[in-house]
Design an enzyme around this catalytic site. Structure first.
Site, PDB file in Angstrom:
ATOM      1  N   CYS D 150      -6.249  -4.391  -7.815  1.00  0.00           N
ATOM      2  CA  CYS D 150      -6.331  -3.064  -8.622  1.00  0.00           C
ATOM      3  C   CYS D 150      -5.044  -2.624  -8.691  1.00  0.00           C
ATOM      4  CB  CYS D 150      -7.151  -2.069  -8.073  1.00  0.00           C
ATOM      5  SG  CYS D 150      -7.087  -1.889  -6.210  1.00  0.00           S
ATOM      6  N   ASN D 151      -4.346  -2.704  -7.691  1.00  0.00           N
ATOM      7  CA  ASN D 151      -2.720  -2.297  -7.843  1.00  0.00           C
ATOM      8  C   ASN D 151      -1.838  -3.057  -9.005  1.00  0.00           C
ATOM      9  OD1 ASN D 151      -3.036   0.010  -6.189  1.00  0.00           O
ATOM     10  ND2 ASN D 151      -2.942  -1.611  -4.206  1.00  0.00           N
TER      11      ASN D 151
END
Lengths: 347, 347, 347, 347
Positions: D150-151
């Site tokens: 996600c990051n």
């Protein structure tokens, strides 16, 4: 004189809060801190907010380590303090922040905790009104103190004045509490994870099974109730600390609103740490975060036939560690307010 | 067919939520959005989360702008919808999310709101049990719908089944609610600032003065109560959305626990949006965030003599906008569940 | 001796925090509190957490009311303190918590604040390294102190040691801050509402326009930079207090990691309130809530060619009110740490 | 046709979110859900917000249970998906939400994850610009998809357009992220407890050690970078979901601001789920909670010589589950947006 102090369970939330308060206490010197799995580490590695204690290392929690201090605070899991306490000298002031020594009734103990009742120590809520005087009187003469359950003491302080003054009925009390998750301790349980807590309100122990119920009833009996009944529901909300207790009780028929308010005013007149707000004002938990203050607001709802008492308390301070230090002050003959903050940290 | 829709108050929280739900509704097409101070701006400048509406610009809220649509949602401040509604054609389906048309009793209105009672529209909580049938029956035949107060409908859904089944007493009900600040709307008030809300639980309208009280009583009368009394206390907690209502009622003497549970099971059997959890399970608000679902948990506390009902609702969905859309579906003869999410957004 | 104190802006967040700190300060006695719209009210009606001040009433903020005290704290909106300060006697110690007297450069002032530069007072961050000595030396000789901007001082403390030691480059600094909304004061703005703040991270003043940028650059020039450049982005996150600043700087080529760490160790050796954590440890804001402590963690990222400094500060304490009191202690020749908490309130 | 689907890891946060999205997907039917310790329980007992799945029971995660479906989503702990995936038929569409198949470089894998590199699958971020076309082209032809970190995907989407257009330098990138704790999964770790998360901002993996760094670099290489370097720091803040990434890069000398903005406009023109906000506007995470939308805001800071890109993403949707479903849509030849929400749930 300076009293030497040991704090067990120093890696947990209650233990950490005791240490935070003692750092500003002129008469206590913390010499020993103990823990379980973190023994051997610097205290500040586990409690990085306690910058005043960079010199202390966590030791094992044993009677040998704890002995030789004037004052011992036990902040251990339920069931762990009995054995440790039994091994400490009688003239050591011991304050147990766990539940092991709170209940006088073996029947209550058996019903809510199970086996192995250790008997009751002097209950550490000085302001609690009793049929004669306050709980403070008993604390002045003890060397064994049971710090209160945070929810229990909040509700007991909310309702006991009305019981003692005879303005509310002891039956059919109802308390619903918004509580922060620090009250559950540093327990690794899925429902206590940040992602679960944030953005949610989550009730637990619904329907009469919470262990603080008999503790509340005990305190209300001290205030004059015979067989009080209470519906008690805690709801975890997304604030790290704090209890906002909404407690309601049926008005004794014929009681006027002024008499109701007077019951609480009289009970807490002059109390530094338990304060009734003026008519129409009610506390929020932010008002008492970090403080040993319990703020109460009171309304009479004529249509519903109930008095409503709102109480705001920091569960870790007035609900636990502050109550412990305040009670220790009394037991040692110190000024009761020594080392205890009265202002909240807000916003 | 596709119904053309106008939403007034589109810059607020309720209006925004109506738009969010309608974006996924196959039978509605939002053609017009109106606001007050933000008129002239792109909708998405004020509601940047509503990416499906980049084509819409906020217009002034006037009868002229709102006319000519099949369905008009009013999400205006209290007192503003009466005049607007009066200017709309009778065959337009109008759903008022404000309080103006919720109360049947002019006396109640005068006591809690003051002057200018506009009369009651059909109350938009389809699942509410009534002495005969449910509120759904009335919604099928109306062109004027009053969406509920979020706290009121949550408590009404919690207690009405027990009233209708005769297993709880109508006197001495007690409800305490943990509520998110979005329920107060986008109002610029100091106690609603983020720094005040964070880390705090804050009660308001304590002691029988909250405007949702007569609305609850009205719904309970529909379920069979004569003159219900309720102690009602909302507490703002740090979650943007959600209501966790703890409602308790005295058991009718002689009622057994199975009959109590059966009352709620029967009331909501087959309901898609109001669900009773199994014995021993209780909802949290995260379970219903973003969903049109009301989850209930129920316990009988024999010692306290009370039934405890926990209800979790998203105040902006099932409490307001979802109730509005669900009611509109019914009024238009659409499948009731169309466009309404049943799953929460968690964690 | 006891110094008499007046606090203006006592109804705001910064003013409230000054009062909270002064309540535990043995050498200061708060005699006067002033406010604007709340004048005439009891202080505790506006700041209910300040239970130690139930005897004080808010007065109007005028030079007459503020005169006659040994120490005056100004916690006023930007632009308001210049006129008030000009009317106070030269030998009164005045500490301005607003921005009016922070910047030495009229050019910087004009660019970021506009007209009416009032000139600079002694900047109230004692630990800031300067080419010679620290800022503390200047504070010992002043009667006019400008308390720092909370973000500015946090970043300045993070980067100044590397500048002074010549281990980081002054160009191309990058700081991103997670900040609580109390830093914005008690302003009634829609984006500061609780419902907006909760569950969201929201950047502001993106792209080089934040007013704390010239203040950071000024502090870095004191440490030896010539024309430092910094990309600075604050992000409001859902915690009432706290700043977590992530600041990165290019390593001067050829500098080894040990020399980098030594630069910060040397700068803050012996400092009671600015502490560098051991290698591999980084602070969180909860460690410093309520405390006058700035905690720093440092890492050298060889692959990226950057040093990363994490700083945790309570914006209202070390970032504002604590810096003000600490600086006042120095200016009056008191022990610098008097009345200032070093332990955070956690969890 | 309707594709049959199995979801493993259905008791976790990523698995739960896949199920939430699939409930509204017309072409997928979830037939099987699996878990580890919760196998045997009703899904809804573990994921009480997923009311649409009351008919499903969690099964053991084995190749046998997962076989026989058209589509299999793996939401397993790192290291667990390789063996499971190897046992599934080649023509089954498999989407791995774990890290096992994200990195092409065995060297990167060895350095950040250790042994046992399983090779790379097609990376599931359709909008990522590549030297030729977008990542979407590759997804159309695969049966093995690696959903992104996600990051990593948030930062890659933030910076890749500038790399491909040649307006920012690939060296010395800096990203700091405010992230919610759900990104860490349902892990029972002390620093993820609610009491720790609330009221605090807490950095982790500081100094170049986070596992998403090589994943970002890989995506930037696809956009044309040779050997990109990035300082990357995530900070956990008190919101259950969301990533607010502040990414900065040095401007290529001589590039004007209009060309910079054009690079991002061109890259994402017509993209339904990645949107650049107008000049002067920046996103907050609340805008995208629950949505598959990535919102970007961009500023050029002339004085600092850097472009600043702010990106808001829901880590569980666009960051994980939404990316997985969107990629699956592409791989199956479905309309790419099917079943994916574009509107956020706010406030």
């Amino acid at each position: 004189m300076t009293y030497s102090v040991a704090v067990s369970g120093a890696s947990g939330y209650a233990g950490g809060e005791i240490l935070r308060l003692l750092a500003d206490h002129p008469d206590f010197e913390v010499r020993t801190v103990t823990a379980h799995s973190n023994a051997g580490q610097p205290l500040v590695a586990v409690q990085p907010h306690l910058r005043a204690y960079t010199h202390l290392t966590l030791q094992e929690t044993t009677p040998e380590v704890l002995s030789g201090h004037d004052v011992v605070f036990l902040a251990l899991p339920h069931g762990a303090s009995g054995a440790v306490a039994a091994a400490l000298p009688d003239d050591t002031l011991v304050i147990d922040c766990g539940a092991d020594h709170r209940l006088e009734s073996s029947t209550d103990w058996a019903r809510f905790y199970g086996a192995d009742h250790h008997g009751a120590w002097t209950y550490g809520v000085p302001e609690l009104p009793r049929l004669s005087g306050t709980q403070r009187d008993r604390l002045a003469k003890t060397r064994r103190i049971a710090a209160p359950g945070c929810n229990a003491s909040t509700v007991a302080l909310s309702l006991a004045p009305g019981i003692r003054a005879g303005v509310i009925e002891e039956h059919d009390l109802v308390s619903v509490l918004a509580v922060g998750p620090s009250g559950a301790g540093k327990s690794l349980k899925a429902h206590l994870l940040g992602a679960e807590i944030l953005g949610s309100a989550n009730p637990y122990a619904v329907g009469g099974v919470h262990r603080h119920i008999p503790e509340i009833q005990q305190a209300l009996r001290w205030a004059g109730a015979d067989r009080p009944t209470i519906s008690f529901t805690p709801v975890i909300v997304p604030m790290s600390r704090g209890i906002l207790a909404t407690s309601t009780a049926r008005l004794v028929p014929g009681t006027d609103a002024a008499a109701v308010r007077r019951a609480w005013e009289d009970a807490y007149a002059g109390e530094p740490f338990v304060q009734l707000l003026p008519e129409g004002q009610f506390p929020k938990t932010a008002d008492v975060v970090g403080a040993n203050t319990a703020l109460l607001g009171l309304a009479v709802d004529e249509q519903a036939g109930r008095v409503v008492v709102i109480a705001a308390v920091d569960n870790l301070v007035k609900g636990t560690a502050g109550a412990a230090v305040q009670s220790a002050n009394i037991a040692l003959g110190l000024t009761e307010t020594t080392g205890l903050p009265v202002n909240g940290v807000a916003p």
